[in-house]
Design a protein around this motif. Sequence first.
Motif, PDB file in Angstrom:
ATOM      1  N   UNK A  46       0.855  -1.192   0.000  1.00  0.00           N
ATOM      2  CA  UNK A  46       0.000   0.000   0.000  1.00  0.00           C
ATOM      3  C   UNK A  46       0.887   1.237   0.000  1.00  0.00           C
ATOM      4  N   UNK A  47       0.388   2.310  -0.617  1.00  0.00           N
ATOM      5  CA  UNK A  47       1.137   3.567  -0.582  1.00  0.00           C
ATOM      6  C   UNK A  47       0.185   4.698  -0.204  1.00  0.00           C
ATOM      7  N   UNK A  48       0.673   5.665   0.577  1.00  0.00           N
ATOM      8  CA  UNK A  48      -0.194   6.784   0.976  1.00  0.00           C
ATOM      9  C   UNK A  48      -0.372   7.785  -0.177  1.00  0.00           C
ATOM     10  N   UNK A  49      -1.592   8.296  -0.317  1.00  0.00           N
ATOM     11  CA  UNK A  49      -1.889   9.323  -1.324  1.00  0.00           C
ATOM     12  C   UNK A  49      -2.719  10.417  -0.679  1.00  0.00           C
ATOM     13  N   UNK A  50      -2.681  11.607  -1.281  1.00  0.00           N
ATOM     14  CA  UNK A  50      -3.512  12.711  -0.793  1.00  0.00           C
ATOM     15  C   UNK A  50      -2.849  13.531   0.287  1.00  0.00           C
ATOM     16  N   UNK A  51      -1.549  13.857   0.103  1.00  0.00           N
ATOM     17  CA  UNK A  51      -0.854  14.729   1.059  1.00  0.00           C
ATOM     18  C   UNK A  51      -1.361  16.161   0.913  1.00  0.00           C
ATOM     19  N   UNK A  52      -1.301  16.916   1.983  1.00  0.00           N
ATOM     20  CA  UNK A  52      -1.701  18.314   1.948  1.00  0.00           C
ATOM     21  C   UNK A  52      -0.551  19.235   1.534  1.00  0.00           C
ATOM     22  N   UNK A  53       0.655  18.973   2.024  1.00  0.00           N
ATOM     23  CA  UNK A  53       1.783  19.874   1.796  1.00  0.00           C
ATOM     24  C   UNK A  53       2.647  19.476   0.601  1.00  0.00           C
ATOM     25  N   UNK A  54       2.326  18.305  -0.014  1.00  0.00           N
ATOM     26  CA  UNK A  54       3.073  17.872  -1.206  1.00  0.00           C
ATOM     27  C   UNK A  54       2.083  17.512  -2.299  1.00  0.00           C
ATOM     28  N   UNK A  55       2.519  17.710  -3.580  1.00  0.00           N
ATOM     29  CA  UNK A  55       1.649  17.263  -4.673  1.00  0.00           C
ATOM     30  C   UNK A  55       1.951  15.792  -4.976  1.00  0.00           C
TER      31      UNK A  55
ATOM     32  N   UNK B   7       1.962  26.965   0.519  1.00  0.00           N
ATOM     33  CA  UNK B   7       0.873  26.942   1.528  1.00  0.00           C
ATOM     34  C   UNK B   7      -0.291  27.874   1.178  1.00  0.00           C
ATOM     35  N   UNK B   8      -0.019  28.963   0.442  1.00  0.00           N
ATOM     36  CA  UNK B   8      -1.101  29.914   0.127  1.00  0.00           C
ATOM     37  C   UNK B   8      -2.098  29.337  -0.875  1.00  0.00           C
ATOM     38  N   UNK B   9      -1.676  28.269  -1.597  1.00  0.00           N
ATOM     39  CA  UNK B   9      -2.592  27.660  -2.590  1.00  0.00           C
ATOM     40  C   UNK B   9      -3.474  26.580  -1.978  1.00  0.00           C
ATOM     41  N   UNK B  10      -3.182  26.228  -0.706  1.00  0.00           N
ATOM     42  CA  UNK B  10      -3.970  25.159  -0.069  1.00  0.00           C
ATOM     43  C   UNK B  10      -5.247  25.761   0.488  1.00  0.00           C
ATOM     44  N   UNK B  11      -6.369  25.337  -0.085  1.00  0.00           N
ATOM     45  CA  UNK B  11      -7.666  25.905   0.328  1.00  0.00           C
ATOM     46  C   UNK B  11      -8.517  24.908   1.095  1.00  0.00           C
ATOM     47  N   UNK B  12      -8.184  23.623   0.968  1.00  0.00           N
ATOM     48  CA  UNK B  12      -8.987  22.602   1.660  1.00  0.00           C
ATOM     49  C   UNK B  12      -8.069  21.555   2.268  1.00  0.00           C
ATOM     50  N   UNK B  13      -8.543  20.963   3.345  1.00  0.00           N
ATOM     51  CA  UNK B  13      -7.772  19.935   4.038  1.00  0.00           C
ATOM     52  C   UNK B  13      -8.158  18.561   3.490  1.00  0.00           C
ATOM     53  N   UNK B  14      -7.139  17.800   3.055  1.00  0.00           N
ATOM     54  CA  UNK B  14      -7.396  16.456   2.547  1.00  0.00           C
ATOM     55  C   UNK B  14      -6.959  15.418   3.584  1.00  0.00           C
ATOM     56  N   UNK B  15      -7.708  14.341   3.672  1.00  0.00           N
ATOM     57  CA  UNK B  15      -7.326  13.231   4.555  1.00  0.00           C
ATOM     58  C   UNK B  15      -6.561  12.203   3.713  1.00  0.00           C
ATOM     59  N   UNK B  16      -5.264  11.964   4.015  1.00  0.00           N
ATOM     60  CA  UNK B  16      -4.497  10.991   3.227  1.00  0.00           C
ATOM     61  C   UNK B  16      -5.117   9.597   3.316  1.00  0.00           C
ATOM     62  N   UNK B  17      -5.030   8.853   2.224  1.00  0.00           N
ATOM     63  CA  UNK B  17      -5.567   7.486   2.175  1.00  0.00           C
ATOM     64  C   UNK B  17      -4.480   6.534   1.695  1.00  0.00           C
ATOM     65  N   UNK B  18      -4.629   5.262   2.046  1.00  0.00           N
ATOM     66  CA  UNK B  18      -3.691   4.229   1.584  1.00  0.00           C
ATOM     67  C   UNK B  18      -4.278   3.520   0.378  1.00  0.00           C
ATOM     68  N   UNK B  19      -3.558   3.514  -0.724  1.00  0.00           N
ATOM     69  CA  UNK B  19      -4.010   2.860  -1.952  1.00  0.00           C
ATOM     70  C   UNK B  19      -3.196   1.578  -2.179  1.00  0.00           C
ATOM     71  N   UNK B  20      -3.855   0.538  -2.716  1.00  0.00           N
ATOM     72  CA  UNK B  20      -3.113  -0.702  -3.004  1.00  0.00           C
ATOM     73  C   UNK B  20      -2.064  -0.469  -4.091  1.00  0.00           C
TER      74      UNK B  20
END
Length: 443
Positions: free
Chosen positions: A125-134, A142-155
């Motif tokens: 599994x690998x984590x996806x959906x970081x807030x501070x990294x694309x 940081x000024x372009x971040x408008x919403x908080x994402x919850x990272x998820x683990x993808x197979x």
Amino acid sequence: MDEELDSRKVNNSFLRDHNYATEADIISTVEFNSTGELLATGDKGGRVVVFQREQESKNQPHRRGEYNVYSTFQSHEPEFDYLKSLEIEEKINKIRWLPQQNAAYFLLSTNDKTVKLWKISERDKRPEGYNLKDEDGRVRDPSTITALRVPVLRPMDLMVEATPRRVFSNAHTYHINSISVNSDYETYMSTDDLRINLWNLEITNRSFNIVDIKPANMEELTEVITAAEFHPNHCNTFVYSSSKGSLRLCDMRAAALCDNHSKFFEEPEDPNNRSFFSEIISSISDVKFSHSGRYLMTRDYLTVKVWDLNMESKPLETYQVHDYLRSKMCSLYENDCIFDKFECVWNGTDSVLMTGSYNNFFRMFDRNTKRDVTLEASRENSKPRAILKPRKVCMGGKRRKDEISVDSLDFSKKILHTAWHPSENIIAVAATNNLYIFQDKVN
């Protein structure tokens, strides 16, 4: 036992094509883990190859015993000691597994100077959906971040990673010949020609010297340590063997420095058999405790001996491995084969012993029936599920059809390293750059 051993079959022969083998491809150690599900080999090129046993499937039940490559990694690199102007080769001298505590596996590997603790783990599994990294791993503004994402683990595709967790170095002046993990699973010992050091698996910058046989004047040196092993059950007891054919059992409760042994095992030499080669061939190349902890097995050049821990005066059993070589000592001395270091192993129930010989032969001795068998690991008989036929060596005179003459043995083909599955009749045999795995016949 004849029936049991004669019906062994070949599972697979692994690794590299003999025609293209280089010095770096030669296997230098073989070791099963405590469950037998994994088998590790080390080679002269500093690589470790780990094989994993196939899981049983309903469609192909006979594939259960087969081992396939699980992970390959470079354990050691060649180094140079600038103070002594010495090259430190990358060859893996020994591998020892630690008991499995979680999903990951841990093993110790050593070359001449440095012991490393490796972690082998799986990732699917690998984590996806970081807030501070694309998605490419670049840091976002940081000024372009408008919403908080919850990272998820993808197979993802299964990945087996080998990472060095500890490096134990700078503790040995001489070449390390063996390592042994203690039954407390917190400490291990590393042994060189003159000293034995005790390490904690968590501490890399400090070890304790528990045996030191170096004389004040090196000209007075008469013997060296050839191998050492911890008792399988008592964490305070260990044994080490010497080039003079003796064994010393030591108790760490008695003193911090175990220069004074608690038991000394040595067979008195028969004056009638004394020769120029006596001292060389009496050197012990390997020592192993039985799984029960009651017996010790040693291998010297011509024999395998079993010692009872309660009887120091003489071995309980002596088995001749290749007695037909006694007449060849001069030529074996000239081609340096007399200095070969053969290993020996117990089966899971301590009832059968196994060790290697020349011409890709390996020997098995049944302690109960006193029968023995010689088998051959070669390309000719390595087809899957081919049955191994016992081999016999003829000393001279008339030779039978199925016998091989002692004069036609190939001394460049030797089996120094073998391993036995801890609970089943599955064995691994290293023949130069090939690994052979044999098991009992499967219907």
